[in-house]
Design a protein around this motif. Structure first.
Motif, PDB file in Angstrom:
ATOM      1  N   PRO A 223       1.731   0.894  -3.642  1.00  0.00           N
ATOM      2  CA  PRO A 223       2.142  -0.139  -4.597  1.00  0.00           C
ATOM      3  C   PRO A 223       3.327  -0.951  -4.077  1.00  0.00           C
ATOM      4  CG  PRO A 223       1.725   1.920  -5.738  1.00  0.00           C
ATOM      5  CD  PRO A 223       1.671   2.233  -4.269  1.00  0.00           C
ATOM      6  N   LEU A 224       3.257  -2.270  -4.273  1.00  0.00           N
ATOM      7  CA  LEU A 224       4.255  -3.182  -3.720  1.00  0.00           C
ATOM      8  C   LEU A 224       4.705  -4.154  -4.799  1.00  0.00           C
ATOM      9  CD1 LEU A 224       5.796  -4.674  -1.401  1.00  0.00           C
ATOM     10  CD2 LEU A 224       3.655  -5.932  -0.981  1.00  0.00           C
ATOM     11  N   LEU A 225       6.029  -4.319  -4.919  1.00  0.00           N
ATOM     12  CA  LEU A 225       6.610  -5.307  -5.826  1.00  0.00           C
ATOM     13  C   LEU A 225       7.547  -6.205  -5.042  1.00  0.00           C
ATOM     14  CD1 LEU A 225       7.217  -6.484  -8.653  1.00  0.00           C
ATOM     15  CD2 LEU A 225       8.982  -4.705  -8.893  1.00  0.00           C
ATOM     16  N   LEU A 226       7.352  -7.523  -5.157  1.00  0.00           N
ATOM     17  CA  LEU A 226       8.219  -8.526  -4.557  1.00  0.00           C
ATOM     18  C   LEU A 226       8.992  -9.203  -5.679  1.00  0.00           C
ATOM     19  CD1 LEU A 226       5.471 -10.093  -2.275  1.00  0.00           C
ATOM     20  CD2 LEU A 226       7.262  -8.503  -1.513  1.00  0.00           C
ATOM     21  N   VAL A 227      10.323  -9.272  -5.546  1.00  0.00           N
ATOM     22  CA  VAL A 227      11.173  -9.868  -6.572  1.00  0.00           C
ATOM     23  C   VAL A 227      12.038 -10.932  -5.908  1.00  0.00           C
ATOM     24  CG1 VAL A 227      12.930  -9.456  -8.332  1.00  0.00           C
ATOM     25  CG2 VAL A 227      11.243  -7.669  -7.818  1.00  0.00           C
ATOM     26  N   HIS A 228      12.116 -12.115  -6.530  1.00  0.00           N
ATOM     27  CA  HIS A 228      12.899 -13.196  -5.927  1.00  0.00           C
ATOM     28  C   HIS A 228      13.416 -14.119  -7.029  1.00  0.00           C
ATOM     29  CE1 HIS A 228      13.697 -14.764  -1.807  1.00  0.00           C
ATOM     30  NE2 HIS A 228      14.029 -15.850  -2.473  1.00  0.00           N
ATOM     31  N   GLY A 229      14.638 -14.597  -6.863  1.00  0.00           N
ATOM     32  CA  GLY A 229      15.219 -15.514  -7.826  1.00  0.00           C
ATOM     33  C   GLY A 229      14.916 -16.960  -7.493  1.00  0.00           C
ATOM     34  N   ASP A 230      14.694 -17.780  -8.526  1.00  0.00           N
ATOM     35  CA  ASP A 230      14.429 -19.194  -8.255  1.00  0.00           C
ATOM     36  C   ASP A 230      15.705 -19.976  -7.971  1.00  0.00           C
ATOM     37  OD1 ASP A 230      15.572 -19.489 -10.769  1.00  0.00           O
ATOM     38  OD2 ASP A 230      13.782 -20.314 -11.728  1.00  0.00           O
ATOM     39  N   PRO A 240       9.233 -15.984  -0.872  1.00  0.00           N
ATOM     40  CA  PRO A 240       8.426 -15.031  -1.658  1.00  0.00           C
ATOM     41  C   PRO A 240       6.975 -15.461  -1.799  1.00  0.00           C
ATOM     42  CG  PRO A 240       9.888 -16.276  -3.097  1.00  0.00           C
ATOM     43  CD  PRO A 240      10.339 -16.526  -1.690  1.00  0.00           C
ATOM     44  N   LEU A 241       6.720 -16.767  -1.863  1.00  0.00           N
ATOM     45  CA  LEU A 241       5.335 -17.217  -1.972  1.00  0.00           C
ATOM     46  C   LEU A 241       4.556 -16.904  -0.702  1.00  0.00           C
ATOM     47  CD1 LEU A 241       5.887 -20.634  -3.794  1.00  0.00           C
ATOM     48  CD2 LEU A 241       5.081 -18.460  -4.784  1.00  0.00           C
ATOM     49  N   GLU A 249      -4.438  -9.783  -2.886  1.00  0.00           N
ATOM     50  CA  GLU A 249      -4.610  -9.166  -4.190  1.00  0.00           C
ATOM     51  C   GLU A 249      -3.751  -7.924  -4.361  1.00  0.00           C
ATOM     52  OE1 GLU A 249      -8.711  -8.392  -4.812  1.00  0.00           O
ATOM     53  OE2 GLU A 249      -9.300 -10.510  -4.846  1.00  0.00           O
ATOM     54  N   HIS A 250      -3.132  -7.463  -3.283  1.00  0.00           N
ATOM     55  CA  HIS A 250      -2.311  -6.266  -3.352  1.00  0.00           C
ATOM     56  C   HIS A 250      -0.870  -6.635  -3.685  1.00  0.00           C
ATOM     57  CE1 HIS A 250      -0.706  -2.331  -2.504  1.00  0.00           C
ATOM     58  NE2 HIS A 250       0.154  -2.849  -1.646  1.00  0.00           N
ATOM     59  N   GLY A 251      -0.264  -5.912  -4.593  1.00  0.00           N
ATOM     60  CA  GLY A 251       1.138  -6.116  -4.911  1.00  0.00           C
ATOM     61  C   GLY A 251       1.345  -7.114  -6.037  1.00  0.00           C
ATOM     62  N   GLU A 252       2.595  -7.200  -6.478  1.00  0.00           N
ATOM     63  CA  GLU A 252       2.995  -8.092  -7.565  1.00  0.00           C
ATOM     64  C   GLU A 252       4.186  -8.930  -7.108  1.00  0.00           C
ATOM     65  OE1 GLU A 252       3.557  -6.320 -11.440  1.00  0.00           O
ATOM     66  OE2 GLU A 252       2.355  -4.570 -10.857  1.00  0.00           O
ATOM     67  N   LEU A 253       4.301 -10.135  -7.656  1.00  0.00           N
ATOM     68  CA  LEU A 253       5.437 -11.016  -7.398  1.00  0.00           C
ATOM     69  C   LEU A 253       6.090 -11.358  -8.723  1.00  0.00           C
ATOM     70  CD1 LEU A 253       7.218 -12.935  -5.707  1.00  0.00           C
ATOM     71  CD2 LEU A 253       5.412 -14.669  -5.963  1.00  0.00           C
ATOM     72  N   TRP A 254       7.410 -11.090  -8.821  1.00  0.00           N
ATOM     73  CA  TRP A 254       8.202 -11.510  -9.958  1.00  0.00           C
ATOM     74  C   TRP A 254       9.155 -12.608  -9.504  1.00  0.00           C
ATOM     75  CZ3 TRP A 254      10.309  -6.243 -12.271  1.00  0.00           C
ATOM     76  CH2 TRP A 254       9.227  -5.480 -12.724  1.00  0.00           C
ATOM     77  N   LEU A 255       8.983 -13.814 -10.037  1.00  0.00           N
ATOM     78  CA  LEU A 255       9.932 -14.902  -9.790  1.00  0.00           C
ATOM     79  C   LEU A 255      10.876 -14.960 -10.980  1.00  0.00           C
ATOM     80  CD1 LEU A 255       7.589 -17.667  -8.307  1.00  0.00           C
ATOM     81  CD2 LEU A 255       9.127 -16.104  -7.085  1.00  0.00           C
ATOM     82  N   GLU A 256      12.162 -14.687 -10.729  1.00  0.00           N
ATOM     83  CA  GLU A 256      13.138 -14.515 -11.796  1.00  0.00           C
ATOM     84  C   GLU A 256      13.920 -15.810 -12.022  1.00  0.00           C
ATOM     85  OE1 GLU A 256      13.457 -11.586 -13.652  1.00  0.00           O
ATOM     86  OE2 GLU A 256      11.569 -11.202 -12.584  1.00  0.00           O
ATOM     87  N   HIS A 257      13.808 -16.334 -13.225  1.00  0.00           N
ATOM     88  CA  HIS A 257      14.478 -17.594 -13.566  1.00  0.00           C
ATOM     89  C   HIS A 257      16.001 -17.421 -13.563  1.00  0.00           C
ATOM     90  CE1 HIS A 257      15.194 -21.498 -15.258  1.00  0.00           C
ATOM     91  NE2 HIS A 257      15.871 -20.961 -16.271  1.00  0.00           N
ATOM     92  N   ARG A 273      13.846  -2.995 -15.398  1.00  0.00           N
ATOM     93  CA  ARG A 273      12.422  -3.328 -15.286  1.00  0.00           C
ATOM     94  C   ARG A 273      11.843  -2.819 -13.969  1.00  0.00           C
ATOM     95  NH1 ARG A 273      12.756  -9.300 -15.388  1.00  0.00           N
ATOM     96  NH2 ARG A 273      10.570  -9.161 -14.734  1.00  0.00           N
ATOM     97  N   ILE A 274      12.615  -2.957 -12.893  1.00  0.00           N
ATOM     98  CA  ILE A 274      12.154  -2.444 -11.598  1.00  0.00           C
ATOM     99  C   ILE A 274      11.999  -0.922 -11.657  1.00  0.00           C
ATOM    100  CG2 ILE A 274      12.817  -2.093  -9.189  1.00  0.00           C
ATOM    101  CD1 ILE A 274      14.137  -4.874  -9.290  1.00  0.00           C
TER     102      ILE A 274
END
Length: 283
Positions: A223-230, A240-241, A249-257, A273-274
């Protein structure tokens, strides 16, 4: 594989667990570098299952978070300790100083051989009896957890990369231009040594290591999570994109406002949350 050797105890408060205080030691990496590391058993009770063969210990169902800090950080920096405290609500925590940082030996290679430092910390975490290991990295550490998972498949149970670059040699922002001056110029390395307690290797990469974007496709099925601030001032959203595209299709991306860069910008609510995500995904 790397091995660890015991060092000194850290004088930190007891955690609300089985009564064991946080412990401090020095680990030895596969290439012989001494790495300063701290283990905190966490703030919730540990429940154990089957014995660890030949060790006299039991294997904990409780996960352990191995935290990989950003460039110029170290295990004693307040922002690293804050992150460790946040994740200690979800499991045990291993923090360490990358080579060339703080009291660790060697010189920083800015994300290349640091994979060996993380490998030593992960091995130590497993040896302490944890069946589930989650790596969480920030900025440079974010690139390291991606490359470690790709190069050492099956050694961790979930990967979280926060504010990581997608590619090397990026100079598109003023903070990154300053960082490249710090790393590549003799005067910059002096500033790094005496201003940031970071000893930087003077030689260029040879060969150039696998980039984070090249590493990401190799991480599945972990499992993979990518987190990045805008509002990240170091790496804009194309990083991050690019990582998310590489993951497919593997993993999730959270773009944090409104989020800036790395540990200092990661609010307590985001860290919670992480932690929830990691515990639910690590099996």
């Amino acid at each position: 594989m790397s091995s660890s050797r015991a060092g000194h105890r850290a004088g930190r408060p007891h955690s609300e667990t089985d009564g064991r205080p946080p412990s401090r030691t020095f680990l030895r990496t596969a290439d012989g570098v001494s790495i300063d590391a701290v283990y905190d058993p966490g703030k919730v009770p540990h429940h154990t299952s089957r014995p660890l063969s030949g060790t006299g210990r039991t294997r904990s169902r409780h996960p352990v978070f191995v935290i990989a800090h950003g460039f110029t950080g170290d295990v004693d920096r307040p922002h690293v300790r804050r992150v460790a405290s946040a994740f200690s609500a979800y499991g045990a925590v291993v923090t360490f100083s990358f080579r060339g940082h703080g009291r660790s030996g060697g010189h920083s290679t800015v994300g290349d051989r640091e994979v060996l430092d993380l490998a030593a910390a992960v091995e130590w975490a497993r040896g302490l009896g944890h069946a589930r290991v989650i790596t969480v990295g920030f900025s440079m550490g974010g690139s390291v957890v991606l490359r470690h998972a790709a190069l050492h498949p099956g050694t961790v149970d979930a990967v979280v990369s926060v504010s990581a670059p997608a590619r090397w040699y990026y100079r598109g922002t003023a903070p990154m231009r300053r960082l490249h001056w710090l790393v590549t110029r003799p005067a910059g390395r002096l500033v790094g040594r005496y201003g940031f307690r970071t000893r930087i290797h003077r030689r260029d990469w040879n060969p150039v290591p696998l980039s984070p974007a090249e590493a990401v496709p190799r991480i599945a099925p972990t499992p993979l999570l990518l987190v990045h601030g805008d509002s990240d001032g170091y790496f804009p959203l194309d990083h991050p994109l690019m990582l998310a595209e590489a993951a497919g299709e593997h993993g999730e991306l959270w773009l944090e406002h409104g989020m800036g860069h790395a540990e200092n910008a990661a609010a307590d609510a985001l860290l919670a949350r992480i932690g929830d995500w990691a515990v639910s995904r690590a099996g």
